[in-house]
Design a protein around this motif. Structure first.
Motif, mmCIF file in Angstrom:
data_model
loop_
_atom_site.group_PDB
_atom_site.id
_atom_site.type_symbol
_atom_site.label_atom_id
_atom_site.label_comp_id
_atom_site.label_asym_id
_atom_site.label_seq_id
_atom_site.Cartn_x
_atom_site.Cartn_y
_atom_site.Cartn_z
ATOM 1 N N ASN A 378 -34.979 -6.100 101.205
ATOM 2 C CA ASN A 378 -36.328 -6.080 100.639
ATOM 3 C C ASN A 378 -36.198 -6.367 99.150
ATOM 4 N N VAL A 379 -36.554 -7.577 98.730
ATOM 5 C CA VAL A 379 -36.295 -8.025 97.361
ATOM 6 C C VAL A 379 -37.616 -8.331 96.654
ATOM 7 N N VAL A 380 -37.740 -7.810 95.439
ATOM 8 C CA VAL A 380 -38.875 -8.150 94.569
ATOM 9 C C VAL A 380 -38.324 -8.554 93.206
ATOM 10 N N ASN A 381 -39.169 -9.272 92.435
ATOM 11 C CA ASN A 381 -38.669 -9.769 91.165
ATOM 12 C C ASN A 381 -39.832 -9.974 90.196
ATOM 13 N N SER A 383 -41.174 -12.635 87.716
ATOM 14 C CA SER A 383 -41.002 -14.058 87.445
ATOM 15 C C SER A 383 -41.064 -14.357 85.963
ATOM 16 N N ASP A 384 -40.665 -15.580 85.622
ATOM 17 C CA ASP A 384 -40.673 -15.997 84.219
ATOM 18 C C ASP A 384 -42.077 -16.008 83.615
ATOM 19 N N ASN A 385 -43.082 -16.153 84.463
ATOM 20 C CA ASN A 385 -44.451 -16.176 83.936
ATOM 21 C C ASN A 385 -45.086 -14.788 83.887
ATOM 22 N N GLY A 386 -44.269 -13.734 84.184
ATOM 23 C CA GLY A 386 -44.744 -12.369 84.045
ATOM 24 C C GLY A 386 -45.373 -11.752 85.264
ATOM 25 N N SER A 387 -45.381 -12.442 86.410
ATOM 26 C CA SER A 387 -45.957 -11.884 87.636
ATOM 27 C C SER A 387 -44.859 -11.274 88.501
ATOM 28 N N TYR A 388 -45.275 -10.285 89.303
ATOM 29 C CA TYR A 388 -44.341 -9.637 90.211
ATOM 30 C C TYR A 388 -44.447 -10.324 91.580
ATOM 31 N N ILE A 389 -43.311 -10.672 92.134
ATOM 32 C CA ILE A 389 -43.303 -11.448 93.388
ATOM 33 C C ILE A 389 -42.356 -10.816 94.399
ATOM 34 N N SER A 390 -42.688 -11.076 95.647
ATOM 35 C CA SER A 390 -41.783 -10.692 96.734
ATOM 36 C C SER A 390 -40.891 -11.887 97.035
ATOM 37 N N VAL A 391 -39.623 -11.649 97.032
ATOM 38 C CA VAL A 391 -38.664 -12.731 97.309
ATOM 39 C C VAL A 391 -38.381 -12.760 98.806
ATOM 40 N N GLY A 454 -38.538 -16.724 91.004
ATOM 41 C CA GLY A 454 -39.483 -16.668 89.888
ATOM 42 C C GLY A 454 -39.038 -17.430 88.679
ATOM 43 N N ILE A 455 -38.147 -18.429 88.867
ATOM 44 C CA ILE A 455 -37.635 -19.211 87.741
ATOM 45 C C ILE A 455 -38.513 -20.435 87.561
ATOM 46 N N ASN A 456 -38.942 -20.666 86.329
ATOM 47 C CA ASN A 456 -39.753 -21.842 86.048
ATOM 48 C C ASN A 456 -38.968 -23.120 86.354
ATOM 49 N N ILE A 457 -39.667 -24.085 86.976
ATOM 50 C CA ILE A 457 -39.008 -25.335 87.359
ATOM 51 C C ILE A 457 -38.867 -26.226 86.138
ATOM 52 N N GLU A 458 -37.635 -26.597 85.838
ATOM 53 C CA GLU A 458 -37.344 -27.484 84.724
ATOM 54 C C GLU A 458 -36.416 -28.600 85.204
ATOM 55 N N TYR A 497 -41.143 -2.845 92.006
ATOM 56 C CA TYR A 497 -40.181 -3.350 91.017
ATOM 57 C C TYR A 497 -39.889 -2.293 89.951
ATOM 58 N N ASN A 498 -40.960 -1.632 89.483
ATOM 59 C CA ASN A 498 -40.781 -0.669 88.393
ATOM 60 C C ASN A 498 -40.086 0.601 88.849
ATOM 61 N N ASN A 499 -40.214 0.946 90.146
ATOM 62 C CA ASN A 499 -39.647 2.201 90.623
ATOM 63 C C ASN A 499 -38.316 2.021 91.354
ATOM 64 N N SER A 500 -37.954 0.795 91.636
ATOM 65 C CA SER A 500 -36.673 0.571 92.313
ATOM 66 C C SER A 500 -35.529 0.731 91.327
ATOM 67 N N GLN A 501 -34.467 1.392 91.770
ATOM 68 C CA GLN A 501 -33.318 1.653 90.913
ATOM 69 C C GLN A 501 -32.156 0.678 91.153
ATOM 70 N N ILE A 502 -32.336 -0.197 92.151
ATOM 71 C CA ILE A 502 -31.207 -1.083 92.518
ATOM 72 C C ILE A 502 -31.444 -2.453 91.897
ATOM 73 N N LEU A 503 -30.796 -2.676 90.768
ATOM 74 C CA LEU A 503 -30.924 -3.933 90.037
ATOM 75 C C LEU A 503 -29.724 -4.829 90.375
ATOM 76 N N ILE A 504 -30.025 -5.996 90.884
ATOM 77 C CA ILE A 504 -28.970 -6.941 91.284
ATOM 78 C C ILE A 504 -28.884 -8.048 90.245
ATOM 79 N N GLU A 505 -27.656 -8.406 89.864
ATOM 80 C CA GLU A 505 -27.444 -9.405 88.821
ATOM 81 C C GLU A 505 -26.575 -10.550 89.336
ATOM 82 N N ILE A 506 -26.926 -11.772 88.933
ATOM 83 C CA ILE A 506 -26.079 -12.938 89.237
ATOM 84 C C ILE A 506 -24.914 -12.932 88.260
ATOM 85 N N SER A 507 -23.708 -12.698 88.812
ATOM 86 C CA SER A 507 -22.539 -12.553 87.935
ATOM 87 C C SER A 507 -21.760 -13.852 87.760
ATOM 88 N N GLY A 508 -21.974 -14.781 88.642
ATOM 89 C CA GLY A 508 -21.202 -16.017 88.533
ATOM 90 C C GLY A 508 -21.821 -17.133 89.350
#
Length: 766
Positions: A378-381, A383-391, A454-458, A497-508
């Protein structure tokens, strides 16, 4: 010794019998010289041929040493001519392509005498007739008198009891004739000699007895001989003639050497088909080896998978056809059928016992064993434009191959992963809250994944734009809201998003290596088993799991009863209440070890009923089998086209053999007069075709090996693969045998024609 009783001989002319001998009664003693005189057409030669066993009497009887010949079969007459009779002909009847020695040896060959004894006896008799200096010459290198001496030597070499001479001096001058007659007169001292001649002077000068014939009857006998009555009838014992295959081959080989040009051209023509097939097999073998190497490299990394459901295709369900006579029905008739009837599925029950069994497998067989759990992330994020989205994330239960999820659990073997992928930026994950971004070989990322994150398309990004990106995984108790006993997914993404404690990071960032055997990971987000284990350990105690355990028949996510699509086990795995894997991926060390792994799983299935057996899928084998089938099909088609020329060349060899039979008709008659069986004649011509076929096969293989050299140079230039085309030794041997057999078969018909030639007619052929 020899007795003719009322011998009659009729020839069929225009369907009517024509008498040649009208009742001959003659007896002959041992050691006498008898001349038979008479005008042309009186039956002299016919009588001589009947005595010699070349022709058969119509009625009467011919007795040799008291033994009747009425019941003689072909093989008896053959043995009789070989051991009892010696022929001397007016035209010598020597085989031109054989040496003097070989001509004399011929009757001994038919008797099965050893090579050493053959040569000793032949040389001795040639010395006796005064030809010791001409032993190794060919007949065309001799004078007429010398050739007749060779013929006499040949007739005497087997020490016959009867010598038959048909106009032996008819083609000689008077001086030479006198020499030959003295030689024959000397021979008559220790055997019976019967001579047919027109020359009364020669007959009177040298013969002991003269018999006159006229119109098929004896008109005068100068010294009639009465048959000797003995108390005990003598038995004629003639050893059966038998030309060995080796002798036949040697005889045929010598004949082929006399026609070197024709033999070489025939062998060249016969080798065309062999060359074609050999080249097809060489290239096919190279292609098979090449594709196998590619497959071994490209497919070695493809795992052997054990999915929860294995679907197989089978024959469609049998249904009644309203109109079996029509493929397309235009009548107002319709019939039902099950569109899924061609599919059959098997549910793999992946048990703890099976997982334990896999863990005991020889680790040399595999790089990694990866277990896919059915837990849904169950993933939420933000986005770059400031909205909360379900991934959106598909269930991890979807197979790596054919799955549409951008979130996939990676095999639990970092070392193995990094042998196939480069960490081009950042670090490989070492904890549950680290993931990697997997890009393709051109550093591309799917637009959908970027949007989901939630990454802006460039137009382009740098590693700094991607590494360090985060998203959150939401636990069940925060993700689901209970409404009347049914757990519904929350849509308050900001709260989650604000209450979830499990933050996942892209490490590589991972990218497949250029030399990698295959792409074992899908592009997207790859997470480790650490995250799965971490979540399962927490979710097993979540409210929704507890509610589902308490309600085994109702799906708490829908409020409906379970069915074949949504099962209790499936829902429990999805919400984290069951850690049992839904799929297993076994990554072999090499392509060869796939069979070892599959054999190991097959052992597990021994003794289990069909329901509990584990059915695995080997995608690499499926691909490999398809490619191999395609190559084999192409090879068969090309070989079939090449085989047409092989068949045509074999037929051509059969025709050439027939021409040889026609050319050597007189030689056939000579050999039959020496006692050769029909089988021996057939064997000689079969041996000839066999030698041509063998030569064609050898030549074809040699040419094929030579042609493979430029082919390999061209292939190496274009695809950088050395020694591409190669013909296996077993295939080369098979083609030689095939060429030999086909030409042998092609020569069977002409050789049978040769064997059936009438010896009397054959001797008259020029």
């Amino acid at each position: 010794m020899l007795q003719l009783k009322n011998i009659k001989k009729d020839y069929m002319l225009a369907g009517k019998p024509f008498p040649a001998l009208k009742g001959i009664d003659l007896s002959f003693k041992e050691n006498e010289f008898v001349s038979i005189l008479g005008p042309s057409g009186c039956g002299k030669t016919t009588l001589l041929n009947i005595i010699g066993g070349l022709d058969r009497y119509t009625s009467g009887d011919l007795l040799i040493e008291g033994k009747s010949t009425k019941d003689f079969k072909d093989q008896d007459w053959d043995a009789y001519r070989n051991a009892t009779i010696g022929f001397v002909f007016q035209t010598y009847n020597l085989i031109s392509h054989l040496s003097v020695l070989d001509n004399v040896e011929m009757s001994l060959r038919l008797s099965g005498v050893s090579a050493k004894e053959r040569k000793e006896r032949a040389i001795k008799v040639l010395v006796d007739v005064g030809l010791e200096e001409h032993i190794y010459k060919k007949p065309n290198q001799l004078s007429g008198g010398q050739m007749q001496r060779v013929a006499i030597a040949r007739s005497l070499v087997n020490n016959p009891k009867i010598l038959l001479a048909d106009e032996p001096t008819g083609a000689l001058d008077s001086e030479t004739s006198e020499q030959i007659m003295k030689l024959i007169e000397k021979i008559s001292k220790d055997r019976l000699v019967i001579m047919v001649t027109h020359n009364a002077e020669i007959a009177e000068a040298h013969s002991d007895r003269i018999v006159h014939l006229l119109d098929g009857l004896v008109t005068l006998d100068s010294r009639p001989s009465e048959p000797v009555k003995k108390e005990k009838t003598e038995k004629l014992e003639n050893k059966k003639t038998s030309m060995s295959y080796i002798t036949a081959i040697k005889t045929s080989f010598k004949n082929l050497l006399t026609k070197k040009g024709r033999t070489i051209i025939t062998a060249l023509a016969g080798s065309i088909g062999i060359i074609g097939i050999a080249l097809v097999l060489s290239i096919s073998n190279g292609m098979t080896t090449y594709t196998n190497n590619i497959q071994s490299d490209a497919l070695a990394g493809f795992p052997i998978t054990v999915d929860q459901t294995v679907v197989a295709f089978g024959p469609p369900e049998e249904v009644t056809n309203p109109r079996p006579d029509l493929e397309y029905i235009s009548d107002d008739l319709f019939a039902p059928y099950d569109s899924d009837s061609s599919l059959s599925s098997h549910q793999n029950i992946i048990t703890t016992e099976f997982i334990t069994y896999l863990s005991e497998m020889n680790p040399e067989y595999y790089n990694s064993i990866s277990y896919t759990r059915g837990l849904s992330l169950n993933v939420v994020n933000l986005s770059d434009n400031g909205s909360y989205i379900s991934v959106p994330t598909a269930s991890s239960g979807v197979s790596f191959f054919g799955g549409s999820s951008y979130f996939n659990e990676m095999p639990n073997n970092p070392d193995f992963i990094q042998t196939q992928y480069d960490v081009i930026f950042g670090d490989y994950p070492t904890s549950y809250n680290q993931v990697v971004l997997i890009v393709d070989e051109r550093n591309r990322i799917d637009l959908t994944l970027l949007e989901d994150l939630g990454i802006n398309i460039e137009d382009e990004y740098t590693s700094q734009d991607l590494i360090g990106r985060t998203f959150k995984v939401v636990l069940n108790d925060l993700f689901y809201n209970e409404v009347g006993g049914v757990y519904i997914e929350s849509t308050n993404y900001e709260n989650m998003y604000n209450n979830s404690q499990i933050l996942i990071e892209i490490s590589g960032i991972l990218r497949v290596k250029e030399e990698a055997s295959s792409e074992i990971l899908d592009t997207g987000i790859g997470y480790t088993s650490f995250l799965t284990d971490y979540l399962l350990n927490i979710e097993k105690d979540s409210n929704v799991v507890a509610a589902q355990v308490a309600s085994p028949t109702i799906n708490v996510l829908t409020g409906s009863a379970f069915n074949s699509t949504f099962t209790y086990d499936g829902v429990m795995r999805s919400i984290g209440g069951d850690a049992t894997p839904v799929a297993v991926q076994i990554y072999p060390v090499s392509f060869e070890y796939k069979d070892e792994i599959k054999a190991y799983i097959d052992v597990f299935n021994v003794g289990l009923d069909e329901t509990n057996q584990i059915i695995y899928t080997d995608l690499a084998e499926t691909i490999s089998g398809t490619i191999s089938s395609l190559i084999n099909t192409i090879t068969i088609i090309l070989a079939a086209f090449a085989a047409i020329s092989l068949v045509v060349s074999s037929v051509m060899i059969g025709i050439i053999t027939y021409v040889s039979v026609v050319e050597r008709t007189k030689e056939i008659g000579i050999m039959r007069s020496l006692g050769a069986r029909k089988k021996d004649i057939s064997r000689i011509f079969n041996a000839e075709t066999l030698l041509i076929g063998f030569t064609a096969g050898i030549f074809g293989i040699i040419v094929s090996f030579l042609l493979n050299i430029p082919i390999n140079l061209l292939v190496e230039r274009f695809i950088d693969v050395p020694n591409f085309a190669s013909l296996p030794a077993t295939s080369a041997l098979f083609l030689i045998v095939l060429s030999t057999l086909l030409t042998l078969i092609a020569g069977l018909f002409p050789s049978r024609i040769a064997a059936k030639r009438d010896p009397v007619v054959a001797l008259r052929t020029e």
